[in-house]
Write an enzyme that holds these catalytic residues in place. Sequence first.
Site, PDB file in Angstrom:
ATOM      1  N   ASP A 209       1.066  -1.109  -0.115  1.00  0.00           N
ATOM      2  CA  ASP A 209      -0.033  -0.024   0.040  1.00  0.00           C
ATOM      3  C   ASP A 209       0.858   1.205   0.218  1.00  0.00           C
ATOM      4  O   ASP A 209       2.059   1.171   0.203  1.00  0.00           O
ATOM      5  CB  ASP A 209      -0.961  -0.003   1.057  1.00  0.00           C
ATOM      6  CG  ASP A 209      -0.155   0.225   2.638  1.00  0.00           C
ATOM      7  OD1 ASP A 209      -0.744   0.594   3.596  1.00  0.00           O
ATOM      8  OD2 ASP A 209       1.254  -0.207   2.504  1.00  0.00           O
ATOM      9  N   ASP A 211       2.192   4.610   2.056  1.00  0.00           N
ATOM     10  CA  ASP A 211       2.323   4.863   3.304  1.00  0.00           C
ATOM     11  C   ASP A 211       1.399   6.201   3.571  1.00  0.00           C
ATOM     12  O   ASP A 211       0.599   6.392   2.529  1.00  0.00           O
ATOM     13  CB  ASP A 211       3.911   5.399   3.638  1.00  0.00           C
ATOM     14  CG  ASP A 211       4.200   5.415   4.992  1.00  0.00           C
ATOM     15  OD1 ASP A 211       3.861   4.323   5.855  1.00  0.00           O
ATOM     16  OD2 ASP A 211       4.776   6.214   5.578  1.00  0.00           O
TER      17      ASP A 211
END
Length: 290
Positions: A209, A211
Site C-alpha cells: 500500500d 504509506d
Amino acid sequence: MAQASIGIIGGSGVYDIAGLEHKRWEKVESSFGAPSDELLFGELNGVKLAFLPRHGRGHKIPPSEINFRANIDVLKRVGVSDVISVSAVGSLREHLPPGTFVIVDQFIDRTFAREKSFFGTGLVAHVSMAHPVCKRLGDHIEVAAREAGISAMRGGTYLVMEGPQFSSLAESELYRSWGCDVIGMTNMPEAKLAREAELCYATVAMVTDYDCWHPNHDDVTVEQIIKVLLANADKAKSLVKHVVPHIGADAKACECGCRSALQYALITAPEARDAAMKKKLQAIAGRVLK
C-alpha cells in the site's frame, strides 16, 4: 545437518512453491540464540534451498524481537552463500503502486532496538556497507522478474523503521524528502549481518500500500491490503522459482566481493582476540579466524 546453497527469508506463503521437492523442517542451533523458526529444506530443479520464516510460522515475532543474528548464523551454518530477502513494504512514491516489486539497492537504517553486529568487545570488525546488497543477485532477480511477468523496479532506497507502529504523517513526509522509495521494518540489521557473514544478499521489497503521506491512504481497507499481500505472495513464489536456476548456474558467484567482506575488516590484533568470541564466531567468520 541438511545443507543448502540458497537461502530465502520471508513470509510463510513464499516457500509453498510448486515443484519444491524433498521438503522437510529441521531445527538448526545457533551460538547467538534461537532463530525465528526451523529451516525448511527443499530442492528446486536440483538446487538446494533453505527457507526461513522471518517472523516464525504464523507470524508470531514482531520486527524488534526478531533474532536477526541467529537467523543469518543458521543460514551460514547450513552452507548458504546467497540470500534472497522478501519483505512487505509501504510505498513512498506515486510511481510505485501496490503490487510493485522493488529490487532495493540502498538502505537507511532508522532502527535502534536491535543487535546489529556479530562482533563486539574482544573481537572488533568494520565491514563496508556502501553498497549493501549484491549486484550480481540483483541482476538475476531482475531477469527472473521479467521472465515471470512481474512489475519490478531496479534500484531504490528502503527506509527501515523500528516499528511496530507505522509512521506519523510528518515522518512519512520526512522520509520522502530524503529520497526514500519504500518503507518497512525488517531488512535491517539483516543486510548488515549478511555482509558480516560474507553472504551475497539481495532484497525484494513488495509494495502492499501507500504509506500515510498519500492522500488516499485513509481510504484503504484491511481487505484491500490482504488482497495485495496474497497476490504479492503468489508473485514472490513465481519469482523464486524463476531466479533459482539463474543463481544455481552462475559460474562467477565465487568471485563476488560479498564473499570476502571480512578480508580486511578485523581490527583486533590476533593476540588480543577473545577466545570465547572466536569460538562463537566460527560459523560466521571462521574463514578469516584460522
